[in-house]
Design a protein around this motif. Structure first.
Motif, PDB file in Angstrom:
ATOM      1  N   GLU A   1      -1.093  11.295  10.633  1.00 45.49           N
ATOM      2  CA  GLU A   1      -1.610  10.014  10.134  1.00 45.49           C
ATOM      3  C   GLU A   1      -1.117   8.815  10.938  1.00 45.49           C
ATOM      4  O   GLU A   1      -1.624   7.709  10.771  1.00 45.49           O
ATOM      5  CB  GLU A   1      -1.218   9.824   8.657  1.00 45.49           C
TER       6      GLU A   1
ATOM      7  N   ALA B   1       2.237   0.271   8.472  1.00 37.93           N
ATOM      8  CA  ALA B   1       2.453   1.473   7.664  1.00 37.93           C
ATOM      9  C   ALA B   1       3.778   2.144   8.007  1.00 37.93           C
ATOM     10  O   ALA B   1       4.330   2.889   7.201  1.00 37.93           O
ATOM     11  CB  ALA B   1       1.300   2.450   7.869  1.00 37.93           C
ATOM     12  N   ASN B   2       4.299   1.873   9.212  1.00 37.76           N
ATOM     13  CA  ASN B   2       5.544   2.512   9.636  1.00 37.76           C
ATOM     14  C   ASN B   2       6.791   1.734   9.269  1.00 37.76           C
ATOM     15  O   ASN B   2       7.904   2.241   9.450  1.00 37.76           O
ATOM     16  CB  ASN B   2       5.513   2.749  11.154  1.00 37.76           C
TER      17      ASN B   2
ATOM     18  N   LYS C   1       5.737  10.232   6.676  1.00 35.92           N
ATOM     19  CA  LYS C   1       5.517  10.594   5.280  1.00 35.92           C
ATOM     20  C   LYS C   1       6.083  11.992   5.044  1.00 35.92           C
ATOM     21  O   LYS C   1       6.482  12.680   5.992  1.00 35.92           O
ATOM     22  CB  LYS C   1       4.020  10.571   4.934  1.00 35.92           C
TER      23      LYS C   1
ATOM     24  N   MET D   1      -0.319   4.083  16.827  1.00 26.14           N
ATOM     25  CA  MET D   1       0.629   4.057  15.720  1.00 26.14           C
ATOM     26  C   MET D   1       0.312   2.882  14.804  1.00 26.14           C
ATOM     27  O   MET D   1      -0.004   1.790  15.279  1.00 26.14           O
ATOM     28  CB  MET D   1       2.065   3.933  16.246  1.00 26.14           C
ATOM     29  N   LYS D   2       0.408   3.083  13.504  1.00 21.12           N
ATOM     30  CA  LYS D   2       0.118   2.045  12.521  1.00 21.12           C
ATOM     31  C   LYS D   2       1.399   1.266  12.218  1.00 21.12           C
ATOM     32  O   LYS D   2       2.261   1.735  11.475  1.00 21.12           O
ATOM     33  CB  LYS D   2      -0.459   2.693  11.267  1.00 21.12           C
ATOM     34  N   ILE D   3       1.502   0.066  12.794  1.00 17.52           N
ATOM     35  CA  ILE D   3       2.759  -0.679  12.761  1.00 17.52           C
ATOM     36  C   ILE D   3       3.203  -0.989  11.335  1.00 17.52           C
ATOM     37  O   ILE D   3       4.334  -0.677  10.934  1.00 17.52           O
ATOM     38  CB  ILE D   3       2.637  -1.976  13.584  1.00 17.52           C
TER      39      ILE D   3
ATOM     40  N   TYR E   1       1.984   7.594  10.759  1.00 20.38           N
ATOM     41  CA  TYR E   1       3.123   6.955  10.097  1.00 20.38           C
ATOM     42  C   TYR E   1       3.922   8.034   9.385  1.00 20.38           C
ATOM     43  O   TYR E   1       3.417   9.113   9.076  1.00 20.38           O
ATOM     44  CB  TYR E   1       2.673   5.867   9.120  1.00 20.38           C
TER      45      TYR E   1
ATOM     46  N   GLY F   1       9.006   3.637   6.749  1.00 19.53           N
ATOM     47  CA  GLY F   1       9.629   4.805   7.359  1.00 19.53           C
ATOM     48  C   GLY F   1      10.724   4.420   8.337  1.00 19.53           C
ATOM     49  O   GLY F   1      11.790   5.052   8.379  1.00 19.53           O
TER      50      GLY F   1
ATOM     51  N   PHE G   1       4.347  12.860  10.838  1.00 20.04           N
ATOM     52  CA  PHE G   1       4.059  11.626  11.581  1.00 20.04           C
ATOM     53  C   PHE G   1       2.732  11.668  12.342  1.00 20.04           C
ATOM     54  O   PHE G   1       1.861  10.816  12.166  1.00 20.04           O
ATOM     55  CB  PHE G   1       5.190  11.300  12.559  1.00 20.04           C
TER      56      PHE G   1
END
Length: 246
Positions: A198, A5-6, A202, A1-3, A200, A9, A195
């Protein structure tokens, strides 16, 4: 998981909690008064409002096919493929006729703040590594259904994270066959793009196809044994119609 980038969200999801807050007391009061009809009414209002707002906030859109197949009231068991976490958002936004909750892994119960909401709407949590606890949870789900509450179950048991569903697990449909309520198969495509694709959150377009209900009351033992495969094939057929798989 992209911390990083999240972060946006996660902030949006936390912001959406305020739309659930007004329903906390009325749901709990209705439950304390053993007024299941009123409880279902407030749960439906809460989840429908929240689901629509979440989808709008992320710029997501839900297209519903076969809406006429959805019964006007429960209890029923909605059975669908499970592409991603956003399945929950999509179901809440799309299905606004009657209350429903989820049969979910116990990990969801541990999500800060949202975990208690998932439980509050009469969801059932499965402990994958504890068969006894899982059986107890299923029996609790059956009890909820007998009280008039509807449930959603994803027989794959985990997210496919893409358009191709995993194998449906046997025995999951006892939730419907034991109390003898209709099963409504649901094919869903596109939620993984919100989710899992990618890593994250969107926006995405999600398509939901509702199939004709299957009555389970009075079915034979043979029909019950064949039910999981029958529902699985209906859902896969719907995914083909949606262009998700070949």
């Amino acid at each position: 998981m992209k911390i990083f980038a999240n972060i946006p969200g996660a902030y949006k999801l936390m912001h959406c909690l305020k739309y659930l807050k007004p329903y906390k007391k009325v749901i709990e009061d209705a439950r304390a008064a053993d007024d299941t009809e009123l409880e279902r009414k407030y749960i439906l209002e809460a989840t429908s409002k929240w689901g629509g707002i979440v989808m709008d906030m992320f710029g997501s859109k839900v297209n519903i096919h076969g809406a006429e197949n959805l019964p006007d009231k429960g209890p029923v068991v909605l059975v669908g493929n499970h592409q991603g976490y956003a399945d929950i958002f999509a179901y809440c936004a799309a299905f606004t006729k009657f209350q429903f909750a989820f049969v979910a892994k116990d990990d969801l119960a541990k999500i800060p703040l949202y975990g208690e909401w998932i439980r509050r709407i009469r969801s059932v949590f499965i402990e994958r590594n504890d068969p006894r606890a899982s059986l107890k949870a299923i029996n609790q789900g059956i009890e909820y259904i007998e009280q008039g509450f509807s449930l959603v179950i994803f027989p794959e048991g985990t997210r496919s994270k893409g358009p191709m569903p995993g194998e449906f697990k046997k025995g999951a449909l006892k939730l419907a066959t034991k109390p003898g309520v209709p099963i409504v198969p649901v094919s869903l495509n596109g939620s993984y793009r919100m989710f899992e694709e990618e890593g994250y959150l969107k926006g995405a377009q999600i398509d939901i196809m509702v199939h004709e209900p299957i009555e389970t009351k009075g079915i034979s033992r043979k029909e019950e044994k064949e039910l999981t495969e029958k529902v699985e094939q209906i859902i896969i057929g719907g995914l083909r119609e949606l262009g998700a798989i070949e």
